[in-house]
Design a protein around this motif. Structure first.
Motif, mmCIF file in Angstrom:
data_model
loop_
_atom_site.group_PDB
_atom_site.id
_atom_site.type_symbol
_atom_site.label_atom_id
_atom_site.label_comp_id
_atom_site.label_asym_id
_atom_site.label_seq_id
_atom_site.Cartn_x
_atom_site.Cartn_y
_atom_site.Cartn_z
ATOM 1 N N THR A 239 41.440 41.684 35.777
ATOM 2 C CA THR A 239 39.782 41.115 35.741
ATOM 3 C C THR A 239 39.479 40.246 35.022
ATOM 4 O O THR A 239 38.604 39.199 35.099
ATOM 5 N N LYS A 240 40.140 40.164 33.693
ATOM 6 C CA LYS A 240 39.971 39.224 32.686
ATOM 7 C C LYS A 240 40.232 37.710 33.185
ATOM 8 O O LYS A 240 39.520 36.763 32.953
ATOM 9 N N LEU B 219 34.794 40.029 43.862
ATOM 10 C CA LEU B 219 35.660 41.308 44.219
ATOM 11 C C LEU B 219 36.281 41.024 45.571
ATOM 12 O O LEU B 219 35.424 40.208 46.217
ATOM 13 N N THR B 220 37.396 41.482 45.913
ATOM 14 C CA THR B 220 37.838 41.330 47.103
ATOM 15 C C THR B 220 37.247 42.523 48.136
ATOM 16 O O THR B 220 36.735 43.441 47.619
ATOM 17 N N PRO B 221 37.422 42.099 49.201
ATOM 18 C CA PRO B 221 37.005 43.234 50.161
ATOM 19 C C PRO B 221 37.255 44.742 50.086
ATOM 20 O O PRO B 221 36.537 45.636 50.157
ATOM 21 N N ARG C 252 40.431 36.811 36.240
ATOM 22 C CA ARG C 252 39.647 36.552 37.385
ATOM 23 C C ARG C 252 38.340 35.697 36.754
ATOM 24 O O ARG C 252 37.895 34.976 37.321
ATOM 25 N N VAL C 253 37.890 36.656 35.871
ATOM 26 C CA VAL C 253 36.349 36.037 35.172
ATOM 27 C C VAL C 253 36.617 34.896 34.661
ATOM 28 O O VAL C 253 35.837 34.013 34.482
ATOM 29 N N ASP C 254 37.699 34.697 33.734
ATOM 30 C CA ASP C 254 38.012 33.463 32.840
ATOM 31 C C ASP C 254 38.189 32.123 33.821
ATOM 32 O O ASP C 254 38.120 31.045 33.223
ATOM 33 N N ALA C 255 38.514 32.697 35.082
ATOM 34 C CA ALA C 255 38.746 31.372 35.742
ATOM 35 C C ALA C 255 37.568 30.295 36.367
ATOM 36 O O ALA C 255 37.594 29.426 36.904
ATOM 37 N N TYR C 256 36.481 31.325 36.097
ATOM 38 C CA TYR C 256 35.210 30.448 36.735
ATOM 39 C C TYR C 256 34.928 29.490 35.785
ATOM 40 O O TYR C 256 35.027 29.308 34.662
ATOM 41 N N LEU D 112 38.054 49.534 37.282
ATOM 42 C CA LEU D 112 37.468 48.066 37.664
ATOM 43 C C LEU D 112 36.311 47.906 37.119
ATOM 44 O O LEU D 112 36.149 46.583 36.657
ATOM 45 N N LEU D 113 35.534 48.645 37.182
ATOM 46 C CA LEU D 113 34.135 48.393 36.543
ATOM 47 C C LEU D 113 34.182 48.106 35.105
ATOM 48 O O LEU D 113 33.354 47.427 34.669
ATOM 49 N N ASP D 114 34.825 49.108 34.273
ATOM 50 C CA ASP D 114 35.119 48.869 32.842
ATOM 51 C C ASP D 114 35.599 47.487 32.480
ATOM 52 O O ASP D 114 35.043 47.077 31.646
ATOM 53 N N GLY D 115 36.596 47.162 33.397
ATOM 54 C CA GLY D 115 37.300 45.816 33.120
ATOM 55 C C GLY D 115 36.263 44.821 33.376
ATOM 56 O O GLY D 115 36.389 43.887 32.548
ATOM 57 N N LEU D 116 35.721 44.829 34.313
ATOM 58 C CA LEU D 116 34.747 43.676 34.675
ATOM 59 C C LEU D 116 33.650 43.579 33.581
ATOM 60 O O LEU D 116 33.124 42.614 33.064
ATOM 61 N N ARG D 117 33.092 45.014 33.018
ATOM 62 C CA ARG D 117 32.294 44.773 32.026
ATOM 63 C C ARG D 117 32.565 44.111 30.884
ATOM 64 O O ARG D 117 31.940 43.270 30.079
ATOM 65 N N ALA D 118 33.785 44.755 30.439
ATOM 66 C CA ALA D 118 34.457 43.862 29.401
ATOM 67 C C ALA D 118 34.675 42.547 29.468
ATOM 68 O O ALA D 118 34.643 41.809 28.395
#
Length: 249
Positions: free
Chosen positions: A17-18, A45-47, A20-24, A89-95
């Motif tokens: 997740t990190k 997120l993927t399907p 993935r988020v950092d790549a934006y 997954l949700l915890d990772g996205l939040r962080a």
């Protein structure tokens, strides 16, 4: 009360997740949030991840409460608040999302003359929430069927409120449901309200202002007030996960 950061649930894998988020392109996303109060993160997120999260709705062991909107005048539809520990997954996205948004939030507060400064890491902010008596997790999973809608509102759960939140569409428009657009309204001083309708596909996330954001005017910065909601679902079923970064009383 001094509470440790909640552990991660094994219900869903955390995933990369990190990275993935950092790549934006966060410079571009910051510009969107500054200019319009919202920004879309395509394909967060993927399907498969969307289906896995939506599938949790029927599994009550993941949730602390179940809200039927019509009973409270919130609209029509229902949602469940997750309990700690959150799905991985949700915890990772939040962080992972929080540090990027904290910089934007601190810039907003400075422009609006608000003294609150948010720490760099989400665990530190959660500790601050818990010390203030806000210990209940706020991420939620929403479910809509035909005729359901969510009234314009703000997700404020206590004295501490992080000014940006994220919603992720878990269903595919046109295939799983029709209608159900994400809507944001902005009330400007001495002016009529501005409406933003945000088109989303499955897996897309929208980051948006929870309450106030600054706007530059001829006499400096001023505050505008924002509310968000969902228009009427015409057919099918719509699931969304909401990531709110402050905890509730």
């Amino acid at each position: 009360m001094n509470s440790p950061r909640p552990t991660i649930s094994p219900a869903l894998p955390e995933g990369p997740t990190k990275a993935r988020v950092d790549a934006y392109d966060w410079r571009a996303l910051t510009g969107e949030l500054d200019g319009f109060g919202c920004a879309v993160l395509p394909k967060l997120l993927t399907p498969e991840e969307c289906s896995a999260l939506a599938g949790l709705y029927a599994e009550e062991q993941h949730f602390r409460s179940h809200i039927v909107m019509a009973r409270h005048g919130f609209g029509k539809g229902e949602y469940r608040y997750f309990k700690y520990p959150l799905p991985g997954l949700l915890d990772g996205l939040r962080a992972a999302l929080y540090p990027h948004l904290a910089g934007i939030a601190n810039g907003w507060n400075e422009r609006m003359g608000i003294a609150e400064h948010y720490p760099d890491e989400h665990a530190s902010f959660l500790k601050r929430c818990h010390e203030a008596g806000q210990t209940r997790p706020t991420p939620l999973l929403l479910q809509y069927v035909p005729g359901d809608f969510n009234c314009l509102h703000q997700d404020l759960y206590g004295d501490l409120a992080f000014p940006i939140q994220v919603a992720i569409l878990l269903s595919e428009p046109g295939r799983d449901f029709t209608g159900g657009e994400f809507v944001l309204t902005e009330q400007r001083p001495r002016m009529q309200s501005r409406v933003e309708v945000v088109p989303l596909r499955q897996g897309d996330a929208v980051a948006f202002a929870v309450h106030n954001r600054p706007v530059s005017g001829t006499k400096g910065n001023y505050r505008v007030n924002l509310r968000h909601g969902v228009s009427r679902v015409r057919s099918g079923m719509r699931h969304t996960v909401g990531i709110i970064f402050h905890d509730a009383r």
